[in-house]
Design a protein around this motif. Sequence first.
Motif, PDB file in Angstrom:
ATOM      1  N   VAL A   8       0.813  -1.079   0.068  1.00 29.66           N
ATOM      2  CA  VAL A   8       0.182  -0.004   0.035  1.00 29.66           C
ATOM      3  C   VAL A   8       0.925   1.088   0.135  1.00 29.66           C
ATOM      4  N   ARG A   9       1.717   1.247   0.917  1.00 26.98           N
ATOM      5  CA  ARG A   9       2.832   2.323   0.954  1.00 26.98           C
ATOM      6  C   ARG A   9       3.527   2.726  -0.433  1.00 26.98           C
ATOM      7  N   SER A  10       3.712   1.679  -0.958  1.00 27.76           N
ATOM      8  CA  SER A  10       4.531   1.638  -2.396  1.00 27.76           C
ATOM      9  C   SER A  10       3.426   2.235  -3.546  1.00 27.76           C
ATOM     10  N   GLN A  11       2.383   2.057  -3.312  1.00 33.01           N
ATOM     11  CA  GLN A  11       1.169   2.418  -4.406  1.00 33.01           C
ATOM     12  C   GLN A  11       1.127   3.804  -3.982  1.00 33.01           C
ATOM     13  N   LEU A  12       1.072   4.286  -2.688  1.00 27.96           N
ATOM     14  CA  LEU A  12       0.732   5.634  -2.327  1.00 27.96           C
ATOM     15  C   LEU A  12       1.858   6.478  -2.852  1.00 27.96           C
ATOM     16  N   GLU A  13       3.276   5.968  -2.691  1.00 27.23           N
ATOM     17  CA  GLU A  13       4.283   6.867  -2.986  1.00 27.23           C
ATOM     18  C   GLU A  13       4.359   7.058  -4.440  1.00 27.23           C
ATOM     19  N   ALA A  14       3.934   6.081  -5.174  1.00 25.63           N
ATOM     20  CA  ALA A  14       4.043   6.130  -6.762  1.00 25.63           C
ATOM     21  C   ALA A  14       2.812   7.027  -7.337  1.00 25.63           C
ATOM     22  N   GLU A  15       2.035   7.189  -6.321  1.00 29.93           N
ATOM     23  CA  GLU A  15       0.897   8.491  -6.814  1.00 29.93           C
ATOM     24  C   GLU A  15       1.414   9.736  -6.422  1.00 29.93           C
ATOM     25  N   GLY A  16       2.477   9.871  -5.655  1.00 31.66           N
ATOM     26  CA  GLY A  16       2.857  11.409  -5.085  1.00 31.66           C
ATOM     27  C   GLY A  16       2.068  11.447  -3.790  1.00 31.66           C
ATOM     28  N   VAL A  17       1.701  10.465  -3.209  1.00 36.73           N
ATOM     29  CA  VAL A  17       0.792  10.668  -1.769  1.00 36.73           C
ATOM     30  C   VAL A  17       1.981  10.601  -0.527  1.00 36.73           C
ATOM     31  N   SER A  18       1.714  11.645   0.250  1.00 37.63           N
ATOM     32  CA  SER A  18       2.656  11.444   1.608  1.00 37.63           C
ATOM     33  C   SER A  18       2.088  10.652   2.566  1.00 37.63           C
ATOM     34  N   VAL A  19       2.739   9.516   2.999  1.00 33.66           N
ATOM     35  CA  VAL A  19       2.270   8.484   4.055  1.00 33.66           C
ATOM     36  C   VAL A  19       2.457   9.353   5.288  1.00 33.66           C
ATOM     37  N   GLU A  20       1.250   9.828   6.350  1.00 35.07           N
ATOM     38  CA  GLU A  20       1.520  10.531   7.357  1.00 35.07           C
ATOM     39  C   GLU A  20       1.527   9.823   8.770  1.00 35.07           C
TER      40      GLU A  20
END
Length: 249
Positions: A195-207
Amino acid sequence: MFSWRAEVRPGVWVAFTDVGAGNLALHVGDDPAEVRRRRAELEAAAGLGGRSFRYMNQVHGADVATISGGAATADAAEAAVAPTADAMVTLTEPLAVMVADCVPVVLVGDGPAGAPVLGVVHAGRPGVAAGVVPAAVSRLRELGAENIGAWVGPSVCGGCYEVPDGLRADVAAAVPATWCTTSTGTPGLDLPAGVRSQLEAEGVSVEYSGGCTLEDDTLFSYRRNGQTGRFAGLVWMHATDGTRGHGHD
């Protein structure tokens, strides 16, 4: 009641419940009246000012529902309007995602005229492989969201999630970051890492990232107990009556 709670934007709150809030799911054989009572208590604790969290009928897919205001959400009417989807986005409504090992993801972005855009995602093994997380991010952006942040709640960790070798290969072919070995040396899947890899690929910061449901008995875990309840990931904007929550729990 809350394993974690914080005001993540002015007037926007994210939280994850624990066993203290009780089972929040209507589909696990619990007394429906008791589930609705617990949901009402949760809404009061969140300071929703008479509003209700919107839930979804989760089916381990990749469909995203856009939720608008004004629908009835109490008792039988709630079940009738709950969308069949594994992600929801909204400009207005309090949202909830239920889990007991799958990855609950909450999304908040800056929307048009400074108003927030909110989302929740149920990211189990099939949904992660099918791309439900990037689908939800895409829908948020269709609503005008920018500067999207993600809060990844508690779920079963890669060290605990043993799967057959062939299943690991299939999921990792779609999301390579899920490939792992468990703490006992067997094939595993690290869904939070995927999930974190998918978010990072979308330019979404994991808070924020939560811990492991199987290792924490203050959380429901299906792998620990097949007859179990569901806890929730939540996101909401405060009602205009000035009711506010306080800090981290």
